[in-house]
Design an enzyme around this catalytic site. Sequence first.
Site, short mmCIF file in Angstrom:
data_model
loop_
_atom_site.label_atom_id
_atom_site.label_comp_id
_atom_site.label_asym_id
_atom_site.label_seq_id
_atom_site.Cartn_x
_atom_site.Cartn_y
_atom_site.Cartn_z
CG ASP A 9 14.12 13.40 10.47
OD1 ASP A 9 14.47 12.22 10.36
OD2 ASP A 9 13.85 13.94 11.55
CG HIS A 10 14.11 18.36 6.98
ND1 HIS A 10 12.75 18.24 7.20
CD2 HIS A 10 14.63 18.92 8.08
CE1 HIS A 10 12.48 18.73 8.39
NE2 HIS A 10 13.59 19.15 8.96
NE ARG A 18 5.91 16.86 -7.46
CZ ARG A 18 6.47 17.13 -8.63
NH1 ARG A 18 6.99 16.18 -9.36
NH2 ARG A 18 6.50 18.36 -9.07
CG HIS A 43 11.51 12.43 14.94
ND1 HIS A 43 11.18 13.68 15.39
CD2 HIS A 43 10.68 11.58 15.59
CE1 HIS A 43 10.20 13.59 16.28
NE2 HIS A 43 9.87 12.32 16.40
NE ARG A 45 6.71 14.69 13.71
CZ ARG A 45 7.08 15.68 14.52
NH1 ARG A 45 8.32 16.13 14.49
NH2 ARG A 45 6.23 16.23 15.33
NE ARG A 49 4.95 15.97 10.76
CZ ARG A 49 4.85 16.94 11.66
NH1 ARG A 49 5.71 17.94 11.63
NH2 ARG A 49 3.91 16.93 12.57
CG HIS A 50 10.10 13.53 8.34
ND1 HIS A 50 10.42 12.62 9.29
CD2 HIS A 50 10.02 14.74 8.99
CE1 HIS A 50 10.54 13.22 10.45
NE2 HIS A 50 10.29 14.51 10.32
CD GLU A 70 15.75 13.26 16.59
OE1 GLU A 70 14.66 13.73 16.21
OE2 GLU A 70 16.81 13.87 16.45
CB THR A 100 10.69 21.01 13.84
OG1 THR A 100 11.80 20.20 14.25
CG2 THR A 100 10.83 22.41 14.44
CD GLU A 151 19.84 15.54 20.57
OE1 GLU A 151 19.85 14.31 20.34
OE2 GLU A 151 19.51 16.39 19.72
CG HIS A 191 15.79 21.84 17.71
ND1 HIS A 191 15.02 20.84 17.17
CD2 HIS A 191 15.14 22.97 17.43
CE1 HIS A 191 13.95 21.35 16.62
NE2 HIS A 191 14.00 22.65 16.75
N GLY A 192 18.42 23.33 15.72
CA GLY A 192 18.66 24.71 15.25
C GLY A 192 20.13 25.06 15.09
N GLY A 213 20.45 18.70 11.39
CA GLY A 213 19.71 18.28 10.21
C GLY A 213 19.39 19.41 9.26
CG HIS A 214 16.05 22.96 8.64
ND1 HIS A 214 16.33 24.28 8.36
CD2 HIS A 214 14.95 22.63 7.93
CE1 HIS A 214 15.41 24.73 7.53
NE2 HIS A 214 14.56 23.75 7.26
N1 PXP Z 1 17.87 16.69 17.90
C1 PXP Z 1 16.56 16.45 18.07
C2 PXP Z 1 16.15 15.71 19.30
C3 PXP Z 1 15.60 16.85 17.13
O1 PXP Z 1 14.29 16.58 17.34
C4 PXP Z 1 16.04 17.50 15.96
C5 PXP Z 1 15.03 17.90 14.92
O2 PXP Z 1 14.50 16.76 14.34
C6 PXP Z 1 17.41 17.73 15.80
C7 PXP Z 1 18.31 17.33 16.78
C8 PXP Z 1 17.96 18.39 14.58
O3 PXP Z 1 17.52 19.72 14.55
P1 PXP Z 1 17.76 20.59 13.26
O4 PXP Z 1 17.03 19.92 12.13
O5 PXP Z 1 17.20 21.91 13.62
O6 PXP Z 1 19.25 20.60 13.02
#
Ligand code: PXP
Length: 239
Positions: A9-10, A18, A43, A45, A49-50, A70, A100, A151, A191-192, A213-214
């Site tokens: 996503d990022h 841009r 994802h 959305r 947004r991305h 997602e 997020t 998940e 997540h995280g 992801g992040h």
């Molecule tokens: N799983 C789900 C369901 C999420 O919504 C996200 C964030 O988009 C992630 C995993 C990945 O999380 P992170 O970007 O913090 O690694």
Amino acid sequence: MAKLGVNIDHVATIRQARGGVEPDPVAAAVIAEMAGADGITVHLREDRRHIQDRDLELLRKTIKTRLNLEMAATDEMVSIAQKIRPDMCTLVPEKRLELTTEGGLDVRCNIEQIKSAVERIRSAGIPVSLFIDADTDQIKAADRVGADYIEIHTGIFSEATDWKSGEAELIRIENGVKLARKLGLGVNAGHGLNYANIKQITSIRGIDEYNIGHSIISRAVLVGLERAVRDMSELVRFA
Ligand code: PXP
């Protein structure tokens, strides 16, 4: 062996800053696959947004691993899933103003809406995962609505500010994995998760796939910066 799903996503977030064409998330997905990713997660959305609809269409045609979409449990998203046919749909809660995904889905209090979305997606032959906290009632509700996977939301664990609360959440996740497995559900987690905390989570048995992801995109920016500056520096110097 556990699998890694890379959330790109990022890459699209940087492109959207841009409103142009680079960096291209499809190119990022190909590189992630070449580096060993077992799947690509995006994802789509409601506010776009991305990731954009076009990205999803191109990713479906390009990637050779598995596409995990997602999405919110809305009619619009269910129709898109039925058309694109990802390898898995992960239903997530979505609020317009969040930075997020914040917390897991409340399946227990939205049984009918989620059951209907699960049924419509599954009838197109797409397995469904529900992004939920490691909560006994939510896991049982995920089973009741007919999900194939859950998940587990690892955000509470990864944001814990002290050892004791991190350990407590880790135990809750471990118990959640056991319960889900007992009910016959597949289990993913995400997540995280980052390079510092991943080992604690992978010490728990029974998790099929980690969606990250992040932290991966953040590291890519830093480890790739030196090469990117060198390449431009050469072009400037030796003009
Ligand atoms: N799983 C789900 C369901 C999420 O919504 C996200 C964030 O988009 C992630 C995993 C990945 O999380 P992170 O970007 O913090 O690694």
